[in-house]
Design a protein around this motif. Structure first.
Motif, mmCIF file in Angstrom:
data_model
loop_
_atom_site.group_PDB
_atom_site.id
_atom_site.type_symbol
_atom_site.label_atom_id
_atom_site.label_comp_id
_atom_site.label_asym_id
_atom_site.label_seq_id
_atom_site.Cartn_x
_atom_site.Cartn_y
_atom_site.Cartn_z
ATOM 1 N N ILE A 152 -35.073 -16.535 16.192
ATOM 2 C CA ILE A 152 -34.450 -17.508 17.074
ATOM 3 C C ILE A 152 -33.516 -18.432 16.269
ATOM 4 C CG2 ILE A 152 -34.919 -19.338 18.744
ATOM 5 C CD1 ILE A 152 -35.919 -16.451 19.452
ATOM 6 N N GLY A 153 -33.986 -18.826 15.070
ATOM 7 C CA GLY A 153 -33.160 -19.681 14.214
ATOM 8 C C GLY A 153 -31.812 -19.036 13.917
ATOM 9 N N ASP A 154 -31.847 -17.740 13.592
ATOM 10 C CA ASP A 154 -30.597 -17.024 13.301
ATOM 11 C C ASP A 154 -29.694 -16.996 14.524
ATOM 12 O OD1 ASP A 154 -31.249 -16.509 10.745
ATOM 13 O OD2 ASP A 154 -32.047 -14.498 11.115
ATOM 14 N N ILE A 155 -30.298 -16.670 15.665
ATOM 15 C CA ILE A 155 -29.513 -16.535 16.895
ATOM 16 C C ILE A 155 -28.752 -17.822 17.181
ATOM 17 C CG2 ILE A 155 -29.741 -16.335 19.417
ATOM 18 C CD1 ILE A 155 -31.975 -14.293 18.887
ATOM 19 N N LEU A 156 -29.428 -18.960 16.957
ATOM 20 C CA LEU A 156 -28.756 -20.242 17.217
ATOM 21 C C LEU A 156 -27.774 -20.600 16.107
ATOM 22 C CD1 LEU A 156 -31.702 -22.366 18.616
ATOM 23 C CD2 LEU A 156 -29.937 -21.163 19.876
ATOM 24 N N SER A 157 -28.041 -20.113 14.897
ATOM 25 C CA SER A 157 -27.185 -20.535 13.789
ATOM 26 C C SER A 157 -25.831 -19.830 13.792
ATOM 27 C CB SER A 157 -27.893 -20.297 12.453
ATOM 28 O OG SER A 157 -27.900 -18.924 12.145
#
Lengths: 343, 367, 395, 348
Positions: D104-109
């Motif tokens: 999820i962190g990657d997707i938002l970053s």
């Protein structure tokens, strides 16, 4: 809708289903009991993962091998009054029992029909498995097709993909009644179709029921559909039936906090501006369910008792059952809401 | 009352009522799915043939030169004499420009004439193909039929009774044999069962049939044909059955997950009926396409296996033609193989349309 | 080709020993002694095997794994149950680096667990590791016998070829040479050429397949037509013809030629995959967020094809080895010793195929090739689990 | 106020099996800033296509889309991209809208980094935590390192919304964004969207087939009812729901069951002349609804295509000639649906 309260067709006693998963035992259905009377329509409502589909597959013993079914019995009463336990059937007897006594309409209308066979082939298949001749089967099904407002002759010769979603659903409905079963289980039969198609299926269903007088177990997550066609409503949460009773009682005089929460979260068209209440959190893990009442983590009425003691299913007047420690407060709240709505 | 603005309805698309002419006819013909596929197939065959034609003639070392050298040294001919002798013998002129050779070939092809073999004077390529093709067809085709039908039945049973001892055993065996190349398997069988254990003598079954038996429709002859084909056939079956079995198993498992299987069971149908008409028929669909495509590769046989057993099939002849730089024979065999592959693809299409009503409808709408 | 030509060397061993100190020190520092020693050994071995440059990535990976063990017991603010207001987000670069390495290590460990979980796949992995060790370390342990040894002929024997004995565990070949030495030295070229062929074919297929799928239109039509055209030509017979046309002095050319004939199947599959991935909602979201074409290819589409491509790569390597051994078997490529395939060819050519005592000479390469292919098949089973995050977390 | 997005005479066709499928015809729609607008209709009515055009994912085959009063084509490439980025979409299927390969962190970053919305890695992490807190995914530390498959459908949908918020959009198209999540989760998602709208001044285009949900969500906004590629009725939500003008809208409203046994059983259905929905490739001439319409006037409805305009007795715009002429109005009032029946069954 009225039905004969004296004649119980199907009586489910203490049924539990566990799936064996890598992480542990999934208690998909635990200790479910209910009676289905002749001509009655029982709606099982609940959210995805509450065990309603597992329960219905358990009733016809079509669960995969990873599932373990336990129970005191699924007692079925034939038209001649003979009573049997479905759980004790041999495979052969089960095959004879299926469809001729208890038929099913599944959710995915397209996937429920074998794509490489014509509708007629499937009709003959079913008939010959139960010792009915082709001509008789044909005569019966053409009549049923007309009753469900299908172009009988054309549909009979069609392949499933040549029919629209609504038509396929009606074909299944007709097919389920081919052997004149006493019980038809319907698993979300109107979920994947459009509003107007849903309307015509519901109408057809009502007509057929009035005419042929079979019992229905109707599985749905849609409260509105249940409100429209059910005589009796059972709410399921985390594998258990938490409340069961006549449709008006359950909707207007809810005794379980979960039923009330569901109703408060359902928008109504013909009410003007309305304030809906959301249910916090998400359904519990079925491998390690919370202690006490399984709903307590999301419940606005929860007390200390709810967090530790699982509530028993208590019987109230008018054939009502509910498993809630705070049933009086819930009922009071439900009555107030109803009063406000009528004002 | 507010003014009502309306738009005229859009005109209905007019139905073409032109008088039919040739162009129109061709266009309609093109729209017919099968005609289109057939013509596309012919174009592909032509393209591949052209490609191989020029490819083959790029091979170093021509057969003519080899023969000329031989005549000059052995019979002390001059180059001119040897050249002319070779030319008559080979019925082939290497100095003729390549593009003219190509047109000769094409015009022959249109008349159904593949020319004569270069190294075997006076023997037509067509007769070579007709002589050796039946052997390959018999051996590989039979093996394909056996391995496909066995694979389907076993895969179906494995998928249906998933996790049983039968499933586990056959899955393990299939994974192992499908991982071993056919000629490696052949060598293993020859070395272990033939040489080490002496169960059979490999030297006895070289060729297609016992040369001492007169050909004819006799029991003896046919038995001999089967005896000689047994080993290569066994190897073809072993090397392909694993893949069929495993594919059918996975196809069966995914079919079993379909709702209509559950519904069929709920309808109280007998297990046999469910296995054949519900599981089997649907699970087979993806495999039928692959079967039809494999049929195309039957014709070529396996060069290495046929060479290993000296089996008189097309594959071995192709190998001989390549080694001897027999251009015309090579060309002919390539043509046959390509045509077989192209038409088996069309066959695959037809087969799936025949078995799967959904595809049938799609075709009709398209045409 | 690159780096692999330098086979195990003592210099590499020394460098590996020195580099192994890093994970060892990290292991001691974070009190993860077992991981540290494991890391040290891994570095030493990989340094020995591939020299400094080849071993460097291995060393980095071992360090990452050790760090990830160290992080298990440490409280990382980013994984704690803190609320937004309780966390400071400013971190030093060193901390950032360590965290990145630890995450890398964690995913490596997850892959390893996925690999071990699938028994068949693990068996295949062990097989491949065995062949890797045999061809990398073997040559420096066992000397190659290139010359004939007529003196080894048994008195009265008709041929030099001999069955296995204590002295020569796999027997002698038709020139009286030790089969074991040929087995050890003869696999490297075959394996490397096959892998090269597979990699090149996969590269072509993935590039063209992605191009056709993403660009569509005319590009797609042209590429698909070419692919269909090549698919129609019987590949192996054409390879036989081409083997005569092209001069096969270089193994690399052989690999390229194979790749040119064998990319279309995978290309069509990749194209279909790209087409279906392109329709996914998350790709559409990436378009709406204007993340750029390169991001969509590399971060949205590609990661979901990795396992598929890897499985196909292995499949192509198998076919390549099949074709190369086949060409050698038919004597259509220049023969160079030592080579497993050449052992089979000469064995057959020298007429020792039917001599029972030649079993060692013939069976050894045959069994080796069969086992190698089998290992590839089995290993490809677990690739799906290794690359798919869903399966990896063991849900 | 200038509309944030305006569709002018938008047509959209798809080519399927060499056949032209007119999915949208002559769509005119103005979306005001800060507004909630609901597109409702059955499957195949073109609501999703309209949504994708509004989100800038599809271009109209003809007609134009204006953003802030000017067409996108008239702007520079950079400006166009910036504007398009301000129009975001949240998809229906929470299981397909997040890439399974990333946390999820990657997707938002990804979008935050690409468009330089934050400074440094500390700033990036802080922003991700902020966004997750905004969509009620707390504690964020529990979520950032998870993969989509480890979240529930409702949580994923929240992540989708957070992802759309990374680029600070002005308009979000919610394409059936709650139809695949459970009833109990649905309302909290809608409430969150409403809060975000209020706090961030978002415009929301809400696409749904569920009329009751549309009514609840867009009570303060407008509803546009679509049928076979055209808007047949558009107006303020209370007007459309309480006093539907178009026969199709009436049929829909009459067909919807209500979560109230007495109410729903006393609802009167409206029988259509036909249950078959025409194919988009073979649309009937004139009004596309005429073969099914109970108020069909031969010679008018099957000849002329009605335009979307005012009608006597209705506050909303409607595309139905008999209604516009006031002919059907009386008839409708007399023998049609009793939409607000008094429940016979009280509190006994």
């Amino acid at each position: 809708m009225t039905y004969d309260r004296s004649h119980v067709v199907l009586s489910v006693r203490d049924l539990s289903v566990n799936y064996l998963a890598r992480r542990g035992r999934v208690r998909a259905v635990s200790n479910v009991s209910f009676d289905l009377h002749a001509g009655e329509t029982l709606a099982l409502i609940g959210e995805s993962g509450c065990g309603k589909s597992t329960l219905n597959l358990a009733l016809i013993r079509q669960l995969p091998n990873t599932a373990v079914t336990e129970g005191a019995g699924i007692l079925y009463t034939y038209r001649d009054g003979r009573q049997v336990d479905v759980l004790k059937f041999s495979d052969r007897a089960m095959r004879r029992f299926l469809w001729s006594e208890c038929a099913m309409v599944f959710q995915g209308a397209l996937n429920s029909l074998n794509p490489v066979l014509r509708v007629s082939d499937m009709v003959y298949d079913t008939a010959s498995a139960h010792g009915i001749g082709r001509d008789e089967a044909r005569r019966r099904v053409l009549k049923l097709f007309e009753q469900v407002r299908l172009d009988a002759a054309r549909v009979f010769k069609s392949y499933p993909h040549e029919l629209s979603g609504g038509m396929r659903q009606r074909v299944l409905l007709a097919l389920s009644l081919l052997l004149r079963p006493q019980v038809v289980i319907m698993d979300e039969p109107t979920t994947a179709v459009d509003i107007l198609t849903q309307r015509s299926i519901l109408d057809v269903l009502k007509e057929l029921r009035a005419e042929l007088n079979f019992s229905v177990i109707f599985i749905s997550h849609d409260l509105a559909v249940a409100a429209e066609i059910a005589d009796t409503v059972a709410t399921m949460y985390a594998g258990e039936i938490v409340e069961i009773g006549p449709v008006n009682d359950v909707f207007y005089k809810s005794r379980h906090a979960y039923t009330l929460s569901l109703l408060n979260a359902a928008p109504r068209l013909s009410v003007g501006r309305e304030e809906l209440m959301s249910i916090p959190g998400s359904p519990p893990d079925l491998i390690e369910p919370p202690p006490g009442c399984k709903f307590h983590e999301r419940c606005a009425f929860a007390t200390d008792v709810c967090r530790t003691v699982p509530p028993p299913l208590v019987e109230y007047e008018g054939g009502r059952l509910a498993a809630c420690h705070e049933t009086e407060r819930v009922l009071e709240n439900a009555l107030e809401t109803r009063k406000a709505a009528l004002a | 009352m507010s003014a009502i603005t309306t738009q005229p309805a859009q005109p209905q698309p007019q139905v073409d009522v032109q008088t039919p002419n040739v162009l129109d006819f061709l266009r309609r013909l093109w729209r017919n799915y099968y005609v289109k596929v057939f013509i596309q197939g012919l174009i592909t065959i032509w393209a591949v043939t052209t490609f191989t034609f020029f490819m083959i003639r790029q091979m170093p070392g021509s057969p003519v030169e080899a023969k000329i050298d031989e005549l000059m040294t052995r019979q002390a001919m001059t180059y001119e004499e040897a050249y002319r002798a070779t030319a008559t013998l080979f019925n082939f002129d290497p100095d003729r420009p390549l593009h003219l050779q190509y047109f000769d070939f094409l015009s022959g092809l249109v008349r159904g004439d593949l020319g004569d073999s270069i190294t075997k004077g006076g023997v037509s390529v067509t007769s070579i193909i007709l002589r050796y093709l039946p052997w390959t067809l018999f051996c590989v085709g039979m093996a394909l039929v056996i391995s496909f039908s066995l694979g389907i039945v076993m895969g179906l049973a494995m998928g249906y009774w998933r996790g049983s001892w039968f499933d586990n055993l056959i899955t393990t065996i299939s994974s192992i044999i499908s991982g071993i190349p056919d000629y490696i398997m052949a060598l293993l069988i020859i070395l272990i069962f033939g040489v080490q254990l002496q169960w059979f003598r490999i030297g006895d079954v070289r060729g297609g049939v016992d040369p001492n038996i007169t050909p004819g429709f006799t029991f003896e002859y046919i038995a001999s044909v089967f005896k000689y084909a047994l080993l290569p056939m066994l190897i073809y079956v072993l090397s392909s059955i694993g893949t069929w079995t495993l594919s059918m198993k996975s196809s069966t498992i995914s079919t079993l997950g379909e709702d209509y299987i559950t519904v069929a069971k709920a309808r109280g149908l007998s297990q046999r009926r469910i296995l054949t008409d519900y599981v089997g028929r649907n699970a087979m669909l993806p495999l039928v396409t692959r079967l039809a495509i494999s049929v195309g590769f039957v014709v070529g046989g396996s060069v290495i296996i046929e060479e290993m057993f000296q089996y008189p099939g097309l594959g071995r002849n192709l190998y001989i033609a390549i080694s001897g730089r027999d251009y015309t024979t090579m060309q002919g065999i390539f043509l046959v193989i390509t045509a077989a592959v192209v038409f088996s693809n069309i066959l695959a299409d037809l087969a799936i349309g025949w078995l799967d009503p959904r595809v049938r409808l799609g075709k009709q709408e398209e045409s | 080709m690159i780096g692999f030509e330098t086979v195990a060397s003592p210099v590499g061993l020394v460098i590996g020993l020195i580099c192994g100190i890093v994970p060892l020190a990290a292991g001691i520092h974070y009190r993860r002694l077992r991981a540290g020693i494991g890391g040290f050994l891994a570095c030493t071995l990989s340094g020995f095997a591939c020299g400094f440059l080849g071993g460097l990535p291995m060393i980095a990976l071992t360090y990452a794994v050790v760090l990830s063990y160290a992080y298990v017991n440490r409280e990382d603010p980013f994984t704690s149950r803190a609320a937004l207001s309780e966390v400071t987000f400013e971190v030093t670069r060193a901390e950032q680096f360590q965290r990145t390495m630890a995450n890398l290590g964690k995913s490596l460990r997850a892959s390893w667990k996925a690999l071990v979980r699938n028994k068949a796949g693990f068996l295949g992995f062990l097989g491949l590791a065995f062949f890797a060790a045999l061809t990398i370390f073997g040559p420096s342990l066992i000397e190659y016998e290139g010359q004939a040894h007529i003196e080894r002929r048994e008195p009265g024997a008709r041929a030099l070829v001999a069955a296995p004995s204590v002295e020569h565990p796999l027997g002698l070949d038709w020139k009286g040479r030790d089969v074991l030495s040929h087995m050890v030295h003869g696999g490297q070229r075959l394996i490397i050429t096959s892998v090269e062929a597979g990699v090149i074919a996969t590269l072509i297929a993935v590039t063209l397949g992605s191009a056709a799928g993403l660009l569509g239109g005319v590009v797609d039509q042209i590429l698909s037509t070419i692919a269909n055209f090549i698919l129609t030509i019987p590949a192996f017979p054409l390879l036989l013809v081409l083997a005569a046309v092209v001069d096969f002095d270089s193994d690399f050319m052989l690999a390229v030629l194979f790749a040119v004939l064998n990319w279309p199947t995978l290309m069509r599959a990749v194209r279909a995959q790209v087409l279906s991935l392109r329709e996914r909602d998350y790709v559409e979201a990436a378009v709406a967020l204007d993340l750029g074409l390169w991001h969509i290819i590399s971060r949205e589409v590609f990661p979901n094809m990795v396992s598929y491509i890897a499985i196909n790569l292995i499949f192509t390597v198998r076919i390549a080895m099949y074709s190369i051994v086949g060409l050698v078997f038919l004597g259509l490529v220049p023969l160079r010793e030592p080579d497993w395939a050449v052992m089979i060819f000469t064995g057959r050519q020298q007429g020792v195929l039917f001599l029972p005592q030649a079993a060692g000479m013939l069976l050894s390469p045959i069994v080796a090739i069969a086992l190698f292919q089998l290992s590839l098949v089995l290993f490809s089973r677990s690739l799906e689990e290794i690359f798919n995050p869903r399966l990896r977390s063991g849900l | 106020m200038t509309p944030i997005v305006e569709l002018r005479g938008v047509h959209r066709e798809f080519i399927k099996d060499r056949e032209r499928v007119p999915v949208l015809q002559d769509i005119n729609l103005e979306i005001e800033p800060d507004e909630v607008i609901c597109l409702v209709g059955e499957s195949g009515c073109g609501k999703t296509t309209t949504g994708k055009i509004i989100a800038g994912l599809l271009n109209p085959s003809s007609g134009e889309m204006l953003v802030d009063g000017r067409s996108l084509a008239s702007r520079s490439g950079k400006e166009e991209k910036l504007l398009r980025r301000q129009l975001q979409i949240v998809h229906q299927d929470p299981f397909a809208s997040l890439n399974p390969a990333h946390t999820i962190g990657d997707i938002l970053s990804f979008p935050l980094r690409r468009h330089r919305m934050v400074k440094g890695s500390g700033g990036l992490q802080r922003r991700i935590w902020e966004l997750l807190t905004m969509v009620d995914l707390t504690p964020p530390g529990d979520i950032v390192n998870k993969y989509p498959h480890q979240l529930s459908g409702g949580q994923r949908q929240r992540v989708s919304i957070a992802r759309a918020l990374t680029v600070q959009p002005r308009l979000i198209v919610a394409d059936e964004a709650v139809s695949m999540v459970d009833v109990s989760i649905r309302i909290s998602l809608l409430k969150m969207l409403q809060n975000l709208r209020r706090e961030l001044g978002l415009t929301i285009v809400f696409i749904t087939h569920d009329l009751a949900l549309a009514k609840y969500f867009a009570w303060e906004g407008r509803i546009a009812v679509m049928y076979l590629g055209r808007i047949v009725e558009i107006g303020r939500t209370p007007d459309v729901i309480a006093n539907p003008a178009h026969p199709y809208t009436r049929a829909l409203l009459a067909a919807v069951p209500e979560a109230d046994p007495e109410l729903t059983r006393h609802k009167q259905a409206m029988r259509l002349r036909s249950d078959d929905i025409p194919k988009l490739t073979a649309l009937p001439p004139g009004c596309a609804f005429h073969p099914r319409c109970p108020f069909y006037v031969p010679g008018t409805c099957d000849v002329n295509v009605p335009a979307l305009t005012d009608a006597p007795g209705f506050a909303q715009e409607v595309a139905c000639i008999p209604v516009q002429q006031g002919q059907a109005a009386q008839q409708i009032v007399e023998d049609d649906v009793d939409l607000n029946p008094v429940p016979a069954h009280g509190l006994d």
